[in-house]
Enzyme design. Sequence first.
Site, PDB file in Angstrom:
ATOM      1  CD  GLU A  38      -3.176  -6.248   4.400  1.00 35.40           C
ATOM      2  OE1 GLU A  38      -2.222  -6.052   4.062  1.00 35.40           O
ATOM      3  OE2 GLU A  38      -3.837  -5.412   5.019  1.00 35.40           O
ATOM      4  CD  GLU A  41      -2.832  -1.085   2.244  1.00 38.70           C
ATOM      5  OE1 GLU A  41      -2.888  -0.259   3.216  1.00 38.70           O
ATOM      6  OE2 GLU A  41      -3.757  -1.952   2.289  1.00 38.70           O
TER       7      GLU A  41
HETATM    8  C1  GAL Z   1      -4.154  -2.786   5.652  1.00 35.42           C
HETATM    9  C2  GAL Z   1      -2.497  -2.470   5.777  1.00 35.42           C
HETATM   10  C3  GAL Z   1      -1.997  -3.354   7.100  1.00 35.42           C
HETATM   11  C4  GAL Z   1      -3.134  -2.958   8.145  1.00 35.42           C
HETATM   12  C5  GAL Z   1      -4.176  -3.406   7.723  1.00 35.42           C
HETATM   13  C6  GAL Z   1      -5.189  -3.338   9.088  1.00 35.42           C
HETATM   14  O1  GAL Z   1      -4.686  -1.740   4.604  1.00 35.42           O
HETATM   15  O2  GAL Z   1      -1.898  -2.990   4.595  1.00 35.42           O
HETATM   16  O3  GAL Z   1      -0.784  -3.180   7.592  1.00 35.42           O
HETATM   17  O4  GAL Z   1      -2.678  -2.032   8.472  1.00 35.42           O
HETATM   18  O5  GAL Z   1      -4.680  -2.590   6.932  1.00 35.42           O
HETATM   19  O6  GAL Z   1      -6.657  -3.479   8.620  1.00 35.42           O
END
Ligand code: GAL
Length: 839
Positions: A533, A424
């Site tokens: 993710e 991100e």
């Molecule tokens: C994502 C990010 C992670 C964590 C997560 C929490 O967007 O890549 O590092 O922050 O959100 O929901």
Amino acid sequence: MKNAIAILLLLGVVFTGFNACRNVDRNPRKTESFNDGWRFYLGDLSDASDPVFDDNGWRELELPHDWAIEGDFSEDHPSGSGGGALPGGIGWYRKSFFLDQSYEGKKIFVDFDGVYMNSDVWINGIHLGHRPFGYISFRYDLTPHLKFDTENVIAVRVDNSEQPNSRWYSGCGIYRNVWLTSVDPVYVDLWGVYVTTPEITEDNAVVNVKTTVKNEMPQEVNLKTETSIVDGSGKQVASASVSGTLAAGSSKEIEQDLSVREPVLWALENPCLYEVVTRIFVDDKQTDEYVTPLGIRYFTFDAEKGFFLNGESTKIKGVCLHHDLGCLGAAVNTRAIERQLEILKEMGVNGIRTAHNPPAPELLRLCDRMGFIVMDETFDMWRKRKTTYDYSRYFNEWHERDLTDHILRDRNHPSVFMWSIGNEVLEQWTHAEADTLDIQQANLLLNLKRDETALAGTDGETMSVNALLTKKLADIVKSLDPTRPVTTGNNETNPANHLFRSGALDLIGFNYHGYDYKNVPENFPGKPFIAAETTSGLMTRGYYRMPSDSMYIWPVRWDIPFTDPSYACSSYDNCHVPWGCTHEQAWNDVKNSDFISGMYIWTGFDYLGEPTPFWFPARSSYFGIVDLAGFPKDVYYMYQSEWTDKEVLHVFPHWNWQPGETVDVWAYYSKADEVELFLNGVSQGIKRKEGGKHHVFWRLAYETGTIKVISRKNGKEVLSKEIKTAGEPSQIRLTPDRRVIRGDGQDLSFITVEVLDEEGTICPNAENLIRFNLSGNGKVVGVDNGNPTSMERFKASERKAFYGKCLVVVKSEKREGVIRLAAESDGLMKDAIEIKVTK
Ligand code: GAL
């Protein structure tokens, strides 16, 4: 293959049958742990790098060490609750050591696996270097500065004072292992072996080995490089030898191809490992032996059919992991990582994403050995910062070096299947186009050494600096390892995202945006895809918010602190962040789409910091499928029912409610076609999973007693589970994960502490304070209970139970014996256990 043969001929490779038994004594290379005998001072001093500085008053300790985990939680620490609300600061480490004459004439290096962060190292008062990145491994050459048979002093300054510099808990100090490497001056360079398997059939695997040998002698040498491959039983299965000369002060890469007949493939269920043993000889005298792991496997990421390992379609069922180890903090401990991986494997996990940084080498070694598909990630940010003092400050100067070192270090691990160059990163956003760099600055950064036209893409469209930067980073990776795809975790899924537009990514990675997966084939034609993710479900182990079919999408607002009096998130899979979704939904988004290679859930374990959706006093995450102490939350069993072949029946919540209260009872199950619930012997109906749900539930009016669920297949009982109303807390039960541990000063036993009623039923709401008393050959190194808002210290000999449980971690001393641990609490019957400490 033809090329390889040509190279072999060119190099004059001779295949020999030399003895491959590894003779450790004969090996002129020594890699010794350099963890012992350090002294530590918390604070800054102007003269502590001076060898004659008097450090007698400093604390003695053994590495790895994380000073932040020893501190108290406070809202005032500059890390903020996002960083775990634990202290930062500056710390000094010093170590005096003697080297006898046997080291003379050797090359001697100190190897740091990781120091968080901004480290400076001195040997005998001479500054060796500075390394800002807290997750990178690095080496210094001590050779010219050492003295023999007299004291040498190494000093390390660690500066983690400028915070926040991380979106999660980083830890502070020399938190990974340190090694002293000594070798003859003709040797395999740091990370100097690169092993690939260009051809694999059932009968044969071609193993290509590139070895960088360095000659630090003042004269040219006659060099022989012998490479052998040894299987798990120590048997040599292939060998090759090549001779030549190597000029003084130079290095060269030697390429060899070896053949392994009937190779046993590295697979998830049988991660068969070989070793590549490289021996260097000068005039027939051995000067080095260097061992590299080898797993023979092949894989593809296919745009239509997803991921294939060794020709078999394989869904990556992964989790993201941060590097902390709960109450042990960031201080690396192999057993603690192994335990995490064991718990995850049991759930059916087959993949790990090293969010969002280079991991400890021990993690990758374990993943090689245990069979995980690793997404190995380098950066959470590039030039654009996410927190005030983060790595973006160093990116321009350091990214080439750090990325290169990361890939070189990790590229031989069979468990690594993809490189992620960023999570991100803010450079992705289409609106981030307006970069203030002028062409000259951009070219400097990108090191393109081109004129203005460099910013024009091949399709005539202008390429942004950010797209070019993506390409530069991907090119660095591919120049070092063309065998694995390069990806990124993106939360802008628009194909105009600068990272995508670079065309440099081999694998498209989305963070979240499950509703957008369906557009991937059209938006990214021909590109394979991974859900890098997913989820970000929020749960507190043991806490249930009803009705269970109402959703809590938290935080409701970002701009003001979000609170809920409970400071807890429901374990019914009915609470998640606005950008995420339920576990059930996330898995369904991936499960039935062949083109999706797999998913990495945010996260496997809870971690310190990022206590979304709450602010202080919350100080650790709610995202884990397993809590910070290592106790699974209920949804663990949903995955187990979907991701493994096990017979699963998991029923929750507990059965201690108010008479008449409406309670939702959930069950996750597998290997059955129906489940029936009985309340105090009376059937409450049969349920079957339907509509893509992976759970069933009953809504009951609570009455004290017992609920029992039976799962059945074809009318026959598969499993049954009973949950009873617990009485008052009456006794303690200690259950160690291992009753026998090694006396190496490192091994751990994780002991689950439960508060039970008189009959042995766990008291689901117990909060009793448990005190530990240890005698014998070990010590308590951490306590926890998984409560994300607890202000109790992790380094203590007592802990309150949280929803009936807590954890105590004991570590062996470096000798055989017994550890005796007793646990007591006011008004409870105590318990005691013995743990054997073996050689
Ligand atoms: C994502 C990010 C992670 C964590 C997560 C929490 O967007 O890549 O590092 O922050 O959100 O929901």
